[in-house]
Enzyme design. Structure first.
Site, PDB file in Angstrom:
ATOM      1  N   CYS A   6       9.178  -0.639   2.625  1.00 46.11           N
ATOM      2  CA  CYS A   6       8.169   0.249   2.044  1.00 46.11           C
ATOM      3  C   CYS A   6       8.782   1.444   1.325  1.00 46.11           C
ATOM      4  CB  CYS A   6       7.215   0.745   3.122  1.00 46.11           C
ATOM      5  SG  CYS A   6       6.293  -0.578   3.934  1.00 46.11           S
ATOM      6  N   HIS A  12      -1.279   0.839  -0.748  1.00 44.86           N
ATOM      7  CA  HIS A  12       0.166   0.892  -0.492  1.00 44.86           C
ATOM      8  C   HIS A  12       0.828  -0.293  -1.181  1.00 44.86           C
ATOM      9  CE1 HIS A  12       4.018   1.043   1.333  1.00 44.86           C
ATOM     10  NE2 HIS A  12       3.730   0.589   2.547  1.00 44.86           N
ATOM     11  N   CYS A  57       7.708   5.464   6.676  1.00 49.84           N
ATOM     12  CA  CYS A  57       8.317   4.505   7.595  1.00 49.84           C
ATOM     13  C   CYS A  57       8.657   3.238   6.831  1.00 49.84           C
ATOM     14  CB  CYS A  57       7.371   4.187   8.746  1.00 49.84           C
ATOM     15  SG  CYS A  57       5.754   3.585   8.226  1.00 49.84           S
TER      16      CYS A  57
END
Length: 390
Positions: free
Chosen positions: A90, A346, A376
């Site tokens: 991510c 996201h 994270c």
């Protein structure tokens, strides 16, 4: 050491899975934000010395070195501009920013575009792993990993549940945070706060071409009741699709330059890179690492959390920003002030540069000086980037 500056930061508006951006090939979507950075700054595209493209699912239409393909598809960059594609899960395009800044700060390059792209419609999450599992070739967990972590799967959903329990957050608190994300995103959209950062993409509809300029996932009518009615992912848990980030299509880009490039090209900086930090921790709970990475970043920068005017903490799951706030003693009024991934989406590899675009423009509108971004990442990694608005 030389300084690194950000002179432009842009993103597409998010598209829901199968939504308005589903018709865009990810390479062309990425090329569009690269073109926008060049056009908005007025630089000669040939002056760009590298493109660092974050992308998590590098398969299918995102295979074959998606960063280089985006450069080749771009209209404002010549084929002489190199590119590389990176995967830090991510945090891929946040790492793109940090690699670009490190290149500039080392003096080896003067102008680098950090970018990211992810079409989660066209290259679904996990598809690069499941492809080989279907063919009987197993998954990422090797015999040595199994020996070290017997019987444990590296699952972000499991990590989110563990994080919520460890830090004492129940579903009601997670749902309340999710609702606030939608409310802030809706208010920011209605105020036009995203207008400076969004690159409009053309969408073909039966009525003709329209411009996609508004994040598609925001629920303007969200309530605690509607969020609370969504089924839990794990029975007895606290995580649901409504208090986790939305699957999203999107691309984003940031131009990072040296002081010499500012002078040579007549550029005006938006921000200065103040600190670059990346740390690794527990790969099982995995989502907790931004807490400890932030501790290290603040210490290395000689700062306290009170010095930071705005924070962007990726809302992969609601317990992540909530645990972060609790750990660092942050002010809830300063976090994700325009909403986060729960409302805005996201797009995995694009989220790092996406959040940076939002953070920079939010600092400009609020008059704040320092901003901190963290997220994270799979495997228990976290990036932290601190910037100073100029």
């Amino acid at each position: 050491m030389a300084e690194a500056y950000i002179v432009e930061a842009v993103r597409t508006a998010g598209g829901k899975r199968g939504g308005k951006l589903a018709g865009w090939h990810p390479v062309d979507m990425a090329a569009s934000v690269l073109d926008a950075v060049v056009a908005r700054t007025g630089i000669d595209g040939a002056a760009v010395e590298d493109v660092v493209m974050g992308c998590v699912m590098q398969g299918g239409q995102q295979a074959g070195q998606v960063g280089r393909n985006a450069v080749l598809a771009a209209r404002n960059l010549p084929d002489s501009v190199p590119a590389v594609s990176i995967d830090r899960q991510c945090g891929s395009s946040q790492q793109s920013i940090q690699f670009a800044a490190q290149a500039v700060m080392s003096g080896t390059q003067d102008m680098v575009i950090a970018a990211g792209v992810e079409s989660m419609t066209r290259v679904p999450m996990g598809s690069t792993a499941t492809l080989f599992m279907k063919e009987g070739l197993g998954n990422y967990k090797s015999p040595r990993l199994e020996e070290k972590y017997p019987g444990l799967m590296f699952s972000q959903f499991m990590g989110a549940e563990m994080l919520a329990r460890k830090h004492g957050f129940d579903r009601a608190q997670l749902d309340a945070f999710a609702l606030e994300s939608h409310r802030r995103a809706a208010a920011a959209t209605q105020r036009g706060d995203f207008s400076d950062e969004i690159v409009a993409l053309e969408i073909e509809t039966p009525e003709g071409i329209v411009l996609h300029t508004i994040d598609e996932g925001i629920r303007y009518d969200a309530t605690l009741e509607s969020i609370g009615s969504v089924k839990l992912i794990q029975e007895g848990g606290s995580i649901s699709a409504a208090n986790a980030s939305q699957i999203c299509d999107g691309a984003s880009a940031v131009l990072v330059v040296s002081e010499r490039a500012l002078k040579d090209h007549g550029l005006t900086p938006l921000a200065r890179i103040h600190n670059l930090t990346v740390t690794g921790g527990d790969p099982v709970i995995m989502l907790e690492e931004p807490l400890f990475a932030t501790d290290r970043a603040l210490k290395r920068a000689g700062m306290k959390i009170e010095d930071i005017d705005l924070y962007e903490v990726n809302e992969a799951f609601a317990p992540v920003p909530l645990a972060w706030l609790k750990h660092v003693g942050g002010d809830p009024a300063r976090i994700n002030v325009n909403g986060g991934a729960i409302a805005l989406g996201h797009p995995l590899g694009a989220s790092g540069t996406k959040l940076m675009a939002t953070l920079i423009h939010a600092l400009r509108k609020s008059g704040g000086r320092y901003g901190l971004q963290t997220m994270c990442e799979g495997g228990g990694i976290a990036n932290v980037t601190i910037i100073e608005r100029l």
